[in-house]
Design a protein around this motif. Structure first.
Motif, short mmCIF file in Angstrom:
data_model
loop_
_atom_site.label_atom_id
_atom_site.label_comp_id
_atom_site.label_asym_id
_atom_site.label_seq_id
_atom_site.Cartn_x
_atom_site.Cartn_y
_atom_site.Cartn_z
N ILE A 24 11.18 8.68 -17.14
CA ILE A 24 11.32 7.62 -16.12
C ILE A 24 12.79 7.19 -16.10
O ILE A 24 13.36 6.86 -17.14
CB ILE A 24 10.41 6.42 -16.43
CG1 ILE A 24 8.93 6.84 -16.49
CG2 ILE A 24 10.63 5.31 -15.41
CD1 ILE A 24 8.33 7.29 -15.18
N LEU A 25 13.38 7.19 -14.90
CA LEU A 25 14.80 6.86 -14.74
C LEU A 25 14.98 5.79 -13.68
O LEU A 25 14.08 5.52 -12.89
CB LEU A 25 15.59 8.09 -14.27
CG LEU A 25 15.62 9.31 -15.15
CD1 LEU A 25 16.30 10.46 -14.41
CD2 LEU A 25 16.37 9.01 -16.43
N ILE A 26 16.18 5.23 -13.65
CA ILE A 26 16.63 4.44 -12.52
C ILE A 26 17.64 5.34 -11.81
O ILE A 26 18.68 5.67 -12.38
CB ILE A 26 17.27 3.12 -12.97
CG1 ILE A 26 16.23 2.27 -13.72
CG2 ILE A 26 17.84 2.36 -11.78
CD1 ILE A 26 16.79 0.99 -14.32
N HIS A 27 17.31 5.81 -10.61
CA HIS A 27 18.21 6.72 -9.90
C HIS A 27 18.17 6.47 -8.40
O HIS A 27 17.31 5.75 -7.90
CB HIS A 27 17.88 8.19 -10.23
CG HIS A 27 16.57 8.67 -9.72
ND1 HIS A 27 16.35 9.02 -8.41
CD2 HIS A 27 15.39 8.89 -10.36
CE1 HIS A 27 15.10 9.42 -8.26
NE2 HIS A 27 14.48 9.34 -9.43
N ALA A 28 19.11 7.09 -7.69
CA ALA A 28 19.25 6.88 -6.25
C ALA A 28 18.11 7.51 -5.46
O ALA A 28 17.70 8.64 -5.75
CB ALA A 28 20.59 7.44 -5.77
N ALA A 29 17.58 6.77 -4.49
CA ALA A 29 16.57 7.26 -3.55
C ALA A 29 16.40 6.20 -2.46
O ALA A 29 16.47 5.00 -2.76
CB ALA A 29 15.23 7.50 -4.23
N ASN A 30 16.19 6.63 -1.24
CA ASN A 30 15.99 5.69 -0.14
C ASN A 30 14.56 5.67 0.39
O ASN A 30 14.22 4.86 1.24
CB ASN A 30 16.97 5.99 1.01
CG ASN A 30 18.40 5.66 0.62
OD1 ASN A 30 18.68 4.60 0.08
ND2 ASN A 30 19.30 6.58 0.87
N ASP A 31 13.71 6.58 -0.13
CA ASP A 31 12.32 6.67 0.31
C ASP A 31 11.46 7.01 -0.91
O ASP A 31 11.50 8.14 -1.40
CB ASP A 31 12.19 7.74 1.40
CG ASP A 31 10.78 7.84 1.97
OD1 ASP A 31 9.80 7.55 1.26
OD2 ASP A 31 10.66 8.25 3.14
N ALA A 32 10.69 6.03 -1.39
CA ALA A 32 9.91 6.21 -2.63
C ALA A 32 8.91 7.36 -2.51
O ALA A 32 8.78 8.18 -3.42
CB ALA A 32 9.20 4.92 -3.00
N ALA A 39 0.82 -1.21 0.00
CA ALA A 39 0.00 0.00 0.00
C ALA A 39 0.85 1.26 0.00
O ALA A 39 0.47 2.28 -0.57
CB ALA A 39 -0.92 0.00 1.22
N ASN A 40 2.05 1.20 0.61
CA ASN A 40 2.89 2.39 0.74
C ASN A 40 4.08 2.40 -0.20
O ASN A 40 4.84 3.36 -0.22
CB ASN A 40 3.39 2.52 2.19
CG ASN A 40 2.23 2.70 3.15
OD1 ASN A 40 1.39 3.55 2.92
ND2 ASN A 40 2.19 1.89 4.18
N GLY A 41 4.26 1.32 -0.95
CA GLY A 41 5.40 1.26 -1.86
C GLY A 41 5.52 -0.11 -2.48
O GLY A 41 4.91 -1.07 -2.04
N THR A 42 6.32 -0.17 -3.55
CA THR A 42 6.57 -1.41 -4.27
C THR A 42 8.04 -1.76 -4.08
O THR A 42 8.90 -0.92 -4.34
CB THR A 42 6.24 -1.22 -5.76
OG1 THR A 42 4.87 -0.84 -5.88
CG2 THR A 42 6.48 -2.50 -6.54
#
Length: 133
Positions: free
Chosen positions: A76-84, A14-17
């Motif tokens: 749409i990219l593949i990039h750095a992130a720690n919180d969707a 529900a909050n992320g994939t």
């Protein structure tokens, strides 16, 4: 020219994939994305499918791995992130470990490992595809 396939196996929440990215059966990294929200721009993860990856150059971020052919979506990219929820608008972030729905750690480390693989294949003239399941 050979075709190379990265496999992204997803688990929806529900909050992320959250996902697991593999290449030729080998674990590359985990991934985090926004939850599935009917492919809404900037609010949803991208649909299941096979996408040809492409090199994208951005003034602010430099070279990035792009996913150009997503129906009804752009940039749409593949990039750095720690919180969707905080850091993503439909893109995919590689992470070293998953800490919750759409949350992970050490994204920059995971991204540099993924880039080394993908850019290495591109440098040999190979095509790279992302298969999202």
């Amino acid at each position: 020219m050979n075709k190379n396939y990265l496999q992204l196996q997803r688990k929806y929440g529900a909050n992320g994939t959250n996902g697991t990215l593999t290449y030729q059966g080998q674990h590359i990294c985990y991934t985090i994305e926004l939850p599935w929200r009917d492919n809404l721009q900037r609010l949803s993860c991208i649909p299941v499918g096979t996408y040809k990856l492409a090199k994208r150059k951005y003034t602010k971020h430099g070279d990035q791995i792009g996913i150009p052919a997503v129906l009804g979506r752009e940039a749409i990219l593949i990039h750095a992130a720690n919180d969707a929820q905080r850091d993503l608008q439909g893109c995919i972030a590689p992470v070293t470990a998953v800490t919750g729905e759409g949350k992970g750690t050490e994204s920059r480390k995971a991204l540099s490992e993924l880039k080394a693989l993908v850019y290495g294949l591109w440098d040999m003239g190979e095509e790279v595809y992302l298969v999202v399941k």
